[in-house]
Enzyme design. Sequence first.
Site, short mmCIF file in Angstrom:
data_model
loop_
_atom_site.label_atom_id
_atom_site.label_comp_id
_atom_site.label_asym_id
_atom_site.label_seq_id
_atom_site.Cartn_x
_atom_site.Cartn_y
_atom_site.Cartn_z
N GLN A 89 -3.97 0.55 2.28
CA GLN A 89 -3.64 -0.79 1.78
C GLN A 89 -3.69 -0.78 0.26
OE1 GLN A 89 -5.58 -4.05 4.48
NE2 GLN A 89 -6.93 -2.26 4.51
N ASN A 90 -4.23 0.30 -0.30
CA ASN A 90 -4.43 0.39 -1.75
C ASN A 90 -3.12 0.70 -2.45
OD1 ASN A 90 -7.10 -0.01 -1.15
ND2 ASN A 90 -7.68 2.15 -1.37
N VAL A 91 -3.02 0.22 -3.67
CA VAL A 91 -1.78 0.43 -4.44
C VAL A 91 -2.01 1.42 -5.58
CG1 VAL A 91 -0.78 -1.80 -3.80
CG2 VAL A 91 -2.29 -1.68 -5.81
N HIS A 107 1.11 -1.49 1.33
CA HIS A 107 1.17 -2.66 0.45
C HIS A 107 1.86 -2.34 -0.88
CE1 HIS A 107 -2.39 -4.84 2.64
NE2 HIS A 107 -1.28 -4.80 3.35
N GLY A 173 -13.51 1.59 4.16
CA GLY A 173 -13.57 0.71 2.99
C GLY A 173 -12.62 -0.45 3.02
N ALA A 215 -18.47 5.24 0.17
CA ALA A 215 -17.42 6.17 0.62
C ALA A 215 -17.60 7.56 0.03
CB ALA A 215 -16.05 5.62 0.25
#
Length: 229
Positions: A89-91, A107, A173, A215
């Site tokens: 989901q991280n950019v 995303h 995460g 993490a």
Amino acid sequence: MKGGIFILSGAGLSAESGLKTFRAADGLWEDHRVEDVATPEAFARDPHMVQSFYNTRREQAANAVPNPAHRALARLQAEYGAPVYLVTQNVDDLLERGGAREVIHMHGALKNALCASCGHRWAAPMVMDVKDPCPSCSAPATRPDIVWFGEIPYHMEAIQDALEDCELFVSIGTSGVVYPAAGFSQMARQLGIRTMELNLEASGGRFDEIREGPASTVVPDWVDKVLAN
Ligand code: APR
């Protein structure tokens, strides 16, 4: 032939690289209202406010370095004897800079610019100016290549296919509150896939196994264990 591993990651994966998460006490959504910087309506209303939000995040991501969790996932992908699908989901591009390949950014990605008119994608300048015309069709329709609230996430078919190729689903995460990503663990369960969460604190989602901790510690420890078997 053993099945693959499907890994969904969220902002917590990059937190120890110094990038803010969204819903923590000092999170991004504490400083900005989603409706001001992360919706198509916000961009239509005030493109310069939206572009400066992403220019700031692009610069922060460029100055960040991959942490041991990013590197451990790249090692797992390289050494595991079956596919390891990295769906994020991280950019940011910290997984790629940590050595991972074929990262699925559902995303979008800060490093890309997108033409809202012809769909052309190109490498975004560090400081994007939405007034810059599209290099392909020349339309004044440049935007960040980010999936905003109310827009359809990218690569959903590939994500579904990947899940069906796996025997383990691991959520790393993420608070698991934004769909469709938040529904992936239930899709995994319905496919009979074992599910696991690696998170600073349990998100409250249903998983067969939960390991709590940062993490940069929990992910490498888990990868070491998987590769030792
Ligand atoms: N190690 C592991 N997990 C961590 C760490 C850490 N050091 N720090 C925070 N976390 C966890 C938190 O416990 C939380 O579960 O990361 C998660 C961050 O949750 P959010 O801030 O909600 O981020 P995320 O789940 O990625 O948000 C999903 O929401 O706003 C949209 O598009 C945006 O992609 C984003 C989506």
